[in-house]
Design a protein around this motif. Structure first.
Motif, PDB file in Angstrom:
ATOM      1  N   ILE A  42      -9.007 -75.413   5.482  1.00 51.94           N
ATOM      2  CA  ILE A  42      -7.900 -75.906   6.973  1.00 51.94           C
ATOM      3  C   ILE A  42      -7.613 -77.605   6.709  1.00 51.94           C
ATOM      4  CG2 ILE A  42     -10.298 -77.431   7.417  1.00 51.94           C
ATOM      5  CD1 ILE A  42      -9.063 -77.205  10.098  1.00 51.94           C
ATOM      6  N   ASP A  43      -7.647 -77.906   4.934  1.00 55.42           N
ATOM      7  CA  ASP A  43      -6.883 -78.657   4.523  1.00 55.42           C
ATOM      8  C   ASP A  43      -6.191 -78.540   3.949  1.00 55.42           C
ATOM      9  OD1 ASP A  43      -6.671 -82.021   3.883  1.00 55.42           O
ATOM     10  OD2 ASP A  43      -6.689 -80.949   2.252  1.00 55.42           O
ATOM     11  N   ASP A  44      -6.070 -77.048   2.690  1.00 52.97           N
ATOM     12  CA  ASP A  44      -5.054 -76.893   2.935  1.00 52.97           C
ATOM     13  C   ASP A  44      -3.743 -76.337   3.160  1.00 52.97           C
ATOM     14  OD1 ASP A  44      -6.892 -77.314   0.122  1.00 52.97           O
ATOM     15  OD2 ASP A  44      -7.661 -75.455   0.837  1.00 52.97           O
ATOM     16  N   ILE A  45      -4.240 -75.224   4.585  1.00 55.07           N
ATOM     17  CA  ILE A  45      -3.389 -74.714   5.521  1.00 55.07           C
ATOM     18  C   ILE A  45      -2.487 -76.233   5.989  1.00 55.07           C
ATOM     19  CG2 ILE A  45      -3.035 -73.829   7.345  1.00 55.07           C
ATOM     20  CD1 ILE A  45      -5.234 -72.025   6.352  1.00 55.07           C
ATOM     21  N   GLY A  46      -2.716 -77.071   6.760  1.00 50.00           N
ATOM     22  CA  GLY A  46      -2.312 -78.098   6.779  1.00 50.00           C
ATOM     23  C   GLY A  46      -1.599 -78.652   5.988  1.00 50.00           C
ATOM     24  N   ASP A  47      -1.931 -78.983   4.586  1.00 54.57           N
ATOM     25  CA  ASP A  47      -0.964 -79.580   4.047  1.00 54.57           C
ATOM     26  C   ASP A  47       0.577 -79.028   3.132  1.00 54.57           C
ATOM     27  OD1 ASP A  47      -2.651 -82.269   3.808  1.00 54.57           O
ATOM     28  OD2 ASP A  47      -3.819 -80.947   1.754  1.00 54.57           O
ATOM     29  N   ILE A  48       0.318 -77.150   3.218  1.00 59.12           N
ATOM     30  CA  ILE A  48       1.439 -76.433   2.883  1.00 59.12           C
ATOM     31  C   ILE A  48       2.414 -76.140   4.116  1.00 59.12           C
ATOM     32  CG2 ILE A  48       1.397 -74.463   3.332  1.00 59.12           C
ATOM     33  CD1 ILE A  48      -0.918 -73.201   1.578  1.00 59.12           C
ATOM     34  N   ILE A  49       1.695 -76.529   5.486  1.00 57.64           N
ATOM     35  CA  ILE A  49       2.331 -76.968   6.583  1.00 57.64           C
ATOM     36  C   ILE A  49       3.154 -78.144   6.997  1.00 57.64           C
ATOM     37  CG2 ILE A  49       2.716 -76.819   9.572  1.00 57.64           C
ATOM     38  CD1 ILE A  49       0.061 -74.645   9.191  1.00 57.64           C
ATOM     39  N   VAL A  50       2.583 -78.885   6.316  1.00 53.25           N
ATOM     40  CA  VAL A  50       3.238 -80.570   6.359  1.00 53.25           C
ATOM     41  C   VAL A  50       4.731 -80.206   5.500  1.00 53.25           C
ATOM     42  CG1 VAL A  50       2.782 -82.910   5.098  1.00 53.25           C
ATOM     43  CG2 VAL A  50       1.266 -81.794   6.980  1.00 53.25           C
TER      44      VAL A  50
ATOM     45  N   SER B  79      -9.803 -73.093  -2.622  1.00 54.19           N
ATOM     46  CA  SER B  79     -10.781 -72.663  -1.194  1.00 54.19           C
ATOM     47  C   SER B  79     -11.005 -71.916  -1.414  1.00 54.19           C
ATOM     48  CB  SER B  79      -9.832 -73.390  -0.291  1.00 54.19           C
ATOM     49  OG  SER B  79      -9.700 -75.017  -0.357  1.00 54.19           O
ATOM     50  N   VAL B  80     -10.145 -70.635  -1.462  1.00 52.33           N
ATOM     51  CA  VAL B  80     -10.542 -69.108  -0.714  1.00 52.33           C
ATOM     52  C   VAL B  80     -11.450 -68.916  -1.282  1.00 52.33           C
ATOM     53  CG1 VAL B  80      -9.519 -67.124  -0.256  1.00 52.33           C
ATOM     54  CG2 VAL B  80      -8.377 -68.636   0.658  1.00 52.33           C
TER      55      VAL B  80
END
Length: 114
Positions: A55-63, A47-48
């Motif tokens: 946003i989706d990737d950061i959220g998935d990483i946090i999950v 994405s970067v």
């Protein structure tokens, strides 16, 4: 606790409940979750590189990180506080857009002089 912190806590509780309902805490293991984490970091990199919203990737990483933390009886706050204690007094410099810790800096004039 302010409204944003309450919202974060509720989101984390929802994620933990989601993990438990799908047997991702007891039915998985750290190795599988770390592999999932690496996959999600790869998606963030993609994405970067494509200049898309992360946003989706950061959220998935946090999950995934929440899953790993829960299985070790840690909270994200514990992990963040621990990381901050490690970095709070860190000194260094930016080199080509990357922060180089002072203790990792190499003096080019010192090559071969050890």
């Amino acid at each position: 606790m302010n409204e944003e912190n309450r919202g974060i806590e509720l989101s984390i509780q929802n994620i933990v409940s989601w993990h438990l309902a799908r047997n991702l805490i007891h039915g998985s293991d750290d190795k599988q979750q770390v592999l999932k984490l690496i996959q999600e970091v790869g998606e963030l990199s993609d994405s970067v590189c494509k200049k898309q919203s992360p946003i989706d990737d950061i959220g998935d990483i946090i999950v995934v990180l929440i899953n790993i933390a829960i299985r070790h009886n840690l909270s994200l706050k514990d992990c963040i506080d621990h990381a901050y204690e490690d970095i709070k007094d860190r000194r260094g410099k930016m080199v080509d857009g990357i922060f180089i810790k002072e203790e990792d800096s190499v003096d080019p004039d010192s090559y071969g002089n050890k």
